[in-house]
Design an enzyme around this catalytic site. Sequence first.
Site, PDB file in Angstrom:
ATOM      1  N   ASP A   1       0.792  -1.225   0.000  1.00 13.38           N
ATOM      2  CA  ASP A   1       0.000   0.000   0.000  1.00 13.38           C
ATOM      3  C   ASP A   1       0.828   1.281   0.000  1.00 13.38           C
ATOM      4  O   ASP A   1       0.891   2.004   0.994  1.00 13.38           O
ATOM      5  CB  ASP A   1      -0.949  -0.017   1.203  1.00 13.38           C
TER       6      ASP A   1
ATOM      7  N   TYR B   1     -13.568   4.590  11.929  1.00 15.08           N
ATOM      8  CA  TYR B   1     -12.743   5.780  11.747  1.00 15.08           C
ATOM      9  C   TYR B   1     -13.617   6.987  12.091  1.00 15.08           C
ATOM     10  O   TYR B   1     -14.623   7.240  11.414  1.00 15.08           O
ATOM     11  CB  TYR B   1     -12.254   5.881  10.314  1.00 15.08           C
TER      12      TYR B   1
ATOM     13  N   GLU C   1      -8.345   4.796  19.604  1.00  8.25           N
ATOM     14  CA  GLU C   1      -7.054   4.746  18.914  1.00  8.25           C
ATOM     15  C   GLU C   1      -6.653   6.128  18.385  1.00  8.25           C
ATOM     16  O   GLU C   1      -7.493   6.890  17.913  1.00  8.25           O
ATOM     17  CB  GLU C   1      -7.111   3.756  17.756  1.00  8.25           C
TER      18      GLU C   1
ATOM     19  N   TYR D   1       3.439   6.429   7.929  1.00  8.92           N
ATOM     20  CA  TYR D   1       3.311   6.188   6.489  1.00  8.92           C
ATOM     21  C   TYR D   1       4.635   6.438   5.766  1.00  8.92           C
ATOM     22  O   TYR D   1       4.653   6.672   4.572  1.00  8.92           O
ATOM     23  CB  TYR D   1       2.208   7.063   5.887  1.00  8.92           C
TER      24      TYR D   1
ATOM     25  N   ASP E   1     -11.354   5.186  16.012  1.00  6.26           N
ATOM     26  CA  ASP E   1     -10.006   5.471  15.515  1.00  6.26           C
ATOM     27  C   ASP E   1      -9.972   6.906  14.989  1.00  6.26           C
ATOM     28  O   ASP E   1     -10.513   7.203  13.925  1.00  6.26           O
ATOM     29  CB  ASP E   1      -9.645   4.483  14.407  1.00  6.26           C
TER      30      ASP E   1
ATOM     31  N   HIS F   1      -0.350   3.342  17.272  1.00  4.46           N
ATOM     32  CA  HIS F   1       0.552   2.604  16.393  1.00  4.46           C
ATOM     33  C   HIS F   1       2.000   2.756  16.857  1.00  4.46           C
ATOM     34  O   HIS F   1       2.376   3.768  17.445  1.00  4.46           O
ATOM     35  CB  HIS F   1       0.457   3.133  14.959  1.00  4.46           C
TER      36      HIS F   1
ATOM     37  N   ARG G   1     -14.385  -1.518  13.411  1.00  5.70           N
ATOM     38  CA  ARG G   1     -13.567  -0.369  13.838  1.00  5.70           C
ATOM     39  C   ARG G   1     -14.078   0.862  13.101  1.00  5.70           C
ATOM     40  O   ARG G   1     -14.114   0.891  11.871  1.00  5.70           O
ATOM     41  CB  ARG G   1     -12.106  -0.629  13.506  1.00  5.70           C
TER      42      ARG G   1
ATOM     43  N   HIS H   1      -0.477   6.292  -0.100  1.00  4.49           N
ATOM     44  CA  HIS H   1      -0.674   7.039   1.142  1.00  4.49           C
ATOM     45  C   HIS H   1      -0.079   8.434   1.000  1.00  4.49           C
ATOM     46  O   HIS H   1       0.800   8.681   0.196  1.00  4.49           O
ATOM     47  CB  HIS H   1       0.050   6.343   2.300  1.00  4.49           C
TER      48      HIS H   1
ATOM     49  N   THR I   1      -2.375  -1.692   7.184  1.00  5.89           N
ATOM     50  CA  THR I   1      -2.573  -0.689   6.149  1.00  5.89           C
ATOM     51  C   THR I   1      -3.475  -1.253   5.060  1.00  5.89           C
ATOM     52  O   THR I   1      -3.541  -0.712   3.981  1.00  5.89           O
ATOM     53  CB  THR I   1      -1.219  -0.252   5.555  1.00  5.89           C
TER      54      THR I   1
END
Length: 388
Positions: free
Chosen positions: A42, A164, A219, A90, A193, A244, A162, A45, A295
């Site tokens: 990925d 966002y 998160e 990222y 999150d 993270h 989850r 980003h 990711t």
Amino acid sequence: MKITDVVLTVVGVPRHTGFVNKHIIVKLLTDEGVTGIGEMSDFSHLPRYAPDVQDLTRVLKQIVVGKNPFDFELINKELLDNFPEAMYYYEKGSFIRNGIDNALHDLCAKYLGVSVSELLGGRQQDKIKVCYPIFRHRFMDEVKENVKVVRERFQQGFDEFRLYAGKNIDADEAFLAEIEKEFGSKVTIKSLDFSHLLDWKSSARAVKRLSKYNFTLVESPAYKNDFDGLRHFRFKVEHPVSEHVWSFRQQYEMIKNDSVDIFNISPVFIGGLTSARKAAAAAAIAEKSCLLGTTQELSIGTAAMAHLGCAMSNLDYTSDPTGPELYVNDVVKEKVTYENGYLIPPSRDIAGLGIELDEEKMKQYQLDDLSWSEVSVHQLQDRTSQTR
């Protein structure tokens, strides 16, 4: 055994939303005829830059060709010297190191005739509880569509999700109310999150407003690398706090400041299985829990995380790797499987990662490079083809 070549192949695989994610599939060839595969997952980003793949191939050949693939620490040190940590999750260098380290583990486990989980210390569990992501509400009329996603995925066996959150709190609340009304206790919201969108005080106000609904943890409720803010947030709210791990320095600061309850560990963000194991060990020493982040990898990267998770002793919370379910296809012969909301790792009777490339699918999705198309910031953040 010596590594003789590195082959990188760029693929672009569409999500069900229409957004095309770009990945690099790694092959490490050896003089023993054993090939290891990995995934630089990925590259689509922010920040909006990507490596030149031909140049990257030349650099990686200089680093790994002629090396014994069992020299994990030596190779990872040289990778880290060339693609250093940048205190940002990222950072593309971590993706690059992750792909090579995946392939090293696959290669060495195949050579020994064992699964990667055996190479990581052996399995402590045979499946990993995972949640399905609900992407961020920007507009109130997206609530209905996200409730539909929960309905459809619940029928497939997913019962944890989850959310966002943080862009449109009114819409977040409307979504949580609809989920509670329709599903009651049959569905769990694993986390809110906030993805570092808000400062810790704004996140705390949002959590206070939404805490009448059931969710397990929170998160990324502060700006990136705001360790004091994370700590203030953690001691202000009742829910466990997760963040993270994207560098060892950052993890050290979170431990020193007692900023979190749970470390969100993902090989792609910390730079591979070798580094992820160290991060999990540091969490255990600090008496912190872990979950596996994501990711949204393809099956190769997801299989690597499945092996890692099954070998961890402090994987105490529902994890995030459901990437293969978000894509319309994959580049392997058999995708990783999910059953009743669990990620099932490849059989420990299969050597390596337990994943085999499908060369026809590789050709179908192969791209020349990682160059950007004209996509908006919102598309990059939410992985959607919508342009509004």
